[in-house]
Design a protein around this motif. Structure first.
Motif, mmCIF file in Angstrom:
data_model
loop_
_atom_site.group_PDB
_atom_site.id
_atom_site.type_symbol
_atom_site.label_atom_id
_atom_site.label_comp_id
_atom_site.label_asym_id
_atom_site.label_seq_id
_atom_site.Cartn_x
_atom_site.Cartn_y
_atom_site.Cartn_z
ATOM 1 N N LYS A 127 0.842 -1.191 0.000
ATOM 2 C CA LYS A 127 0.000 0.000 0.000
ATOM 3 C C LYS A 127 0.881 1.247 0.000
ATOM 4 N N MET A 173 -3.633 -0.112 -6.964
ATOM 5 C CA MET A 173 -3.937 -1.033 -8.062
ATOM 6 C C MET A 173 -5.421 -1.378 -8.075
ATOM 7 N N ALA A 212 -8.406 0.559 -3.334
ATOM 8 C CA ALA A 212 -9.003 0.320 -2.018
ATOM 9 C C ALA A 212 -8.268 1.182 -0.997
ATOM 10 N N ARG A 225 -3.426 3.273 0.870
ATOM 11 C CA ARG A 225 -4.256 2.865 -0.268
ATOM 12 C C ARG A 225 -3.549 1.809 -1.103
ATOM 13 N N ASP A 226 -4.324 0.896 -1.621
ATOM 14 C CA ASP A 226 -3.854 0.005 -2.666
ATOM 15 C C ASP A 226 -4.298 0.643 -3.973
#
Lengths: 582, 582
Positions: free
Chosen positions: B553, B561, B564, B558-559
């Motif tokens: 992350k 990719m 999320a 945040r991810d």
């Protein structure tokens, strides 16, 4: 170091050795001039002896104060035991104690720490740390560790790489309910805990990591049926540049390895049956093939004979119960009642005794003669001495009912032997199943499963008939693993989402990153996942997964030992940008 | 099966073999009559050749359409290569292709899939599945797998049992912020994700599982400093019936095993230094001892000489920077500016050149003569040719500043060699540290850490002076593991909570189950946890953990990719008995 040896390793070869042991007091026997103590640790039990003649008085007096589950350390000499105990490894010796150190006292435990305990499920869960001291639970945890290690060793040797995928991911409405995690740093947003690492393992395939596995926790917020847990463990696997055949061979190899290593059992090549065959033959897509009682479909021979119940039924189907032709009317009535219970739901059952003398006697002799019944026997593969039981009604429902009866009889007749292992593959699952409630198709496996190329033409007109490149591994009546060849083409994946009732926007929102990835060179790939909890329980010869989990939750999803979930304080809620709505 | 061999295994011994390969197009060279393609998979690169003379025309034409990152399958013959490439294992051969199957096309990737890429951090994270195709990232993941496997093998052989502890547990205000999970079935209540399995592993010790480990995800909802992740992986370990010495030996053994197995490096017995010594000698409780520059305390020789800055300081402390006596005034000024940056915070720095000719020249010659400076050199262990740098001020702050300078110079002078490994133990940590903000003591390690028995008498009057049975393993300037002997006595544990400002009720609410467990026969126990992400990065000779995590992350948690966290729909909130408060 608190000990020189464990309580499981001393034997006659150690006689006259000075040793230090530590462990728990299993029990004491005080004969006044002599005190024996069974000292227990993870490895076994060793008998200690305190002797008024030979033991220092202060030590002897201290030994008198010992209670069950006290934690002690002793020094002493290994001596030969007068009355040997052949049941335990240390039964030839005992320790003549010279020093005794009470490391911690113990309250009387709320249940006995014995193989057979007097503790009920709830109390054992509340004091799980005491339950784990018991051999059956402790051995299950050790067994689980061994299984997991063997999985890792085998797959590593086959070139698989264990990759950790994230736990804080994104919620998707497809499938079961997600557990979600409010984000403090991203106001109004939530992570979800993974129901499986499905999309991540597919992205690893796109990333070129062509043999992936992971032993990983997964989460489903479902109403808990018996023996389900909100968090459970998968052996998650995926391979690229493979066809179904490659995957079946690889994971059949893994399972064969496990059976050999942890059970010492050699199994033959796994039978492979189609979903259709499984449903027709066992009424069940996870058949227990340790025993027969295969279904015989009797429509052709039992219909059009004036027996209205059969004539009006979509399916008439029977099984031959071995060696039960002499069941009394009472026994048979009990079986009829059993199938009529709401959990099974049959409306009635016809029986036919295939007597040892070769004659047949049925509950519907009015409609069927010996010749007719002979055909029933042929089709159900009944032998003289068997009892033929026949259900009728709508095909799917009737098969499910007969399957329940077959499993029940398998249990009652002792045909489901815990030390026998009969794995198989069930293949060619349907791609979709119709859901009455939402009036749409659902993915039978998941939305990433590839249809069989030869069935793709059915998409437009008969999607329910499409077969998938999907497979389950079944062991002793349980699905222990399941998987599929995945879609690796963006267009086909988009079409699949459409078929499942996703709008373009929904598909893009939820799985855009995956479909996007498919544009950058996705290889053909597929995989499967085993349920580790269940696999371990079955290999352990047991039906329930709970005692193979160190700290399981109860049916309300509560951990009653630590009393979770629990309320959190307002400041915490505030920081997370949420409030309660009760 | 899509391939008979991988792209990394063919060599001269395979010449004239018919093979099938599959993989990604790394690059193509089209000379009109001849096309070469570098085919890449996880295992390597193999050169394909399409020759107008020898290749079927339709295949040749198809080869012309290939772009970077297309996924293809080829059949062909292994032939000897004209211009051999000694840099790669397959460099002696190439494949004369007879069949070409395009398995999937690919859009041009947003960055080059090469060892040195043109992609920035953000774009690489967004397309992490493409980044993983690059050797450096892929090899890090394979390396991580190897490290984890070696850990598991070693600990299993030592009798440790890997036990999975739950992820859905209970929130505790002590320590960092928890991530929480609203419960649908238990209205108004929340699970928390574990910051570590600390209490569970202690309960396993109470349960008699005397050697436990687990490679496990842990979660902390903290503001993310560079190179921290909200979810991270620990190698979590615990043992019962042990003293500190046993634990240090066991895990020193593990680390030595890892260095041997994954790096081929033999290391001596780890040095052990106390926390006090580490702070005085390196200004740091995780010193990098690959290089010297040990602190020399100069108070005795530098104070009372009319230099007010030093006279008024609590501590005057210097280091000898090897071989830098000829630094120019400009170079030295730059160093002075460096320590005055807000991140370091020194108000100034004194220097003294120890010239090759044995003379000394300082920035404070007004106050100190050669004899004085000679003493500085002695105390800082300076040699002719070294540059002595001196800071002064409050003791702790000044040490921290000089430590930062020492590390910076270690980097600049190339003394922190990535292929050199210098592990050590730091022991005897303080039990408590005073927190100015909350005006109370906090546990330096955690509230379960045992004070040293000989220091327990300090509890009433001088708690800050109590030393703990706590230890860190340090490698190359990083804490890679830390742990302690735990409290196993209910009374002492209760006293500890009191010391930390818990009311009896709070202690009971949060840790009642643990203190309760201690009443039923808790053995002496202790353990430690390694940070796997950091351990792997350091063993890999790198500073940043992010490239050793498959899907990390960013600094906002945040991810990017999968995008999320994300919003969830109202029905989901409703079911969870919460609403947003924005």
């Amino acid at each position: 170091m608190y000990r020189s040896h464990t309580c499981g390793e001393l034997n006659a070869s150690h006689i006259n050795t000075e040793v230090t042991l530590a462990g728990w007091v299993q029990k004491t026997r005080d004969k006044g001039f002599m005190i024996w103590v069974d000292l227990r640790d993870r490895y076994g039990i060793t008998q200690l002896i305190f002797d008024e003649q030979r033991t220092d008085l202060s030590v002897f007096e201290k030994a008198k104060t010992l209670g069950r589950e006290f934690v002690i350390q002793v020094k002493g000499t290994v001596i030969e035991r007068e009355s040997k105990n052949k049941n335990i490894a240390t039964g030839d010796i005992e320790i003549l104690v010279s020093e005794l150190n009470i490391l911690n006292e113990a309250k009387l435990p709320p249940f006995t720490i014995e193989d057979e305990t007097d503790g009920g499920e709830d109390i054992r869960m509340k004091y799980r740390y005491l339950d784990i001291r018991r051999n059956p639970v402790k051995n299950n945890l050790l067994f689980r560790h061994n299984v997991a290690m063997e999985v890792r060793k085998y797959l590593s040797e086959q070139g698989f790489c264990e990759v950790e995928t994230p736990y804080l991911i994104k919620s998707t409405p497809e499938g079961a309910r997600d557990f979600v995690v409010p984000s403090r740093m991203n106001e109004g947003q939530f992570y979800a805990l993974p129901q499986s690492p499905q999309t991540f393992k597919q992205l690893l395939m796109v990333g070129g990591m062509d043999k992936y596995f992971q032993i990983v926790k997964c989460f489903r917020d479902e109403d808990l049926r018996a023996d389900r847990q909100p968090e459970f463990t998968q052996i998650d696997c995926e391979m690229a540049f493979v066809e179904q055949e490659d995957i079946l061979n690889m994971f059949e190899g893994l399972t064969r390895h496990l059976l050999k290593e942890v059970k010492g059992i050699d199994v033959d090549k796994f039978p492979r049956i189609t979903y259709d065959y499984a449903m027709k033959t066992y009424g069940n897509d996870k058949p227990d093939i340790r025993f027969g009682m295969k279904f015989g479909e009797l429509n052709e021979v039992a219909q059009h004979k004036d027996f209205g119940v059969f004539n009006s039924a979509e399916l008439v189907v029977g099984i031959a119960v071995p060696g039960c032709s002499e069941y009394t009317r009472k026994q048979i009535d009990e079986l009829i009642d059993w199938v009529k219970r709401p959990q099974v739901g049959a409306s009635g059952m016809v029986f036919c005794k295939y007597n040892e003398d070769g004659t047949l006697k049925s509950s519907v002799d009015k409609f069927y003669d010996q010749e007719d019944l002979k055909k029933w026997a042929e089709i159900t593969a009944a032998q003289p001495g068997d009892l033929i039981l026949v259900l009728s009604g709508p095909a799917h429902k009737t098969r499910t009912q007969l399957s329940a009866l077959r499993m029940e009889l398998g249990n009652r007749l002792g045909l489901r032997k815990p030390d026998e292992f009969a794995p198989l593959w069930v293949i060619d699952f349907p791609l979709l199943e119709w859901d009455e409630e939402s009036a749409r198709y659902h993915a039978m496996h998941h939305p990433f499963t590839s249809p069989k190329p030869e069935d793709i033409h059915l998409i437009a007109n008969d999607p329910g008939a499409i077969r998938a490149n999907a497979y389950d591994m079944v062991l002793n009546g349980n699905e222990i693993g399941g998987g599929s060849i995945r879609i690796h083409d963006k267009e086909l994946q988009a079409k699949m989402f459409e078929l499942l009732g996703f709008t373009k926007e929904e598909a893009e929102n939820q799985f855009g990153f995956l479909m996007n990835a498919f544009q950058y060179g996705a290889p053909p790939h597929g995989g499967l996942a085993f349920g580790l909890d269940r696999l371990v329980a079955i290999l352990g010869g047991q039906e329930t997964i709970r005692d193979f989990i160190a700290f399981p939750k109860n049916n309300s999803g509560r951990d009653i030992m630590i009393d979770a979930p629990a309320t959190i304080d307002d400041a915490q809620l505030e920081e997370l940008h949420i409030k309660l709505k009760l």
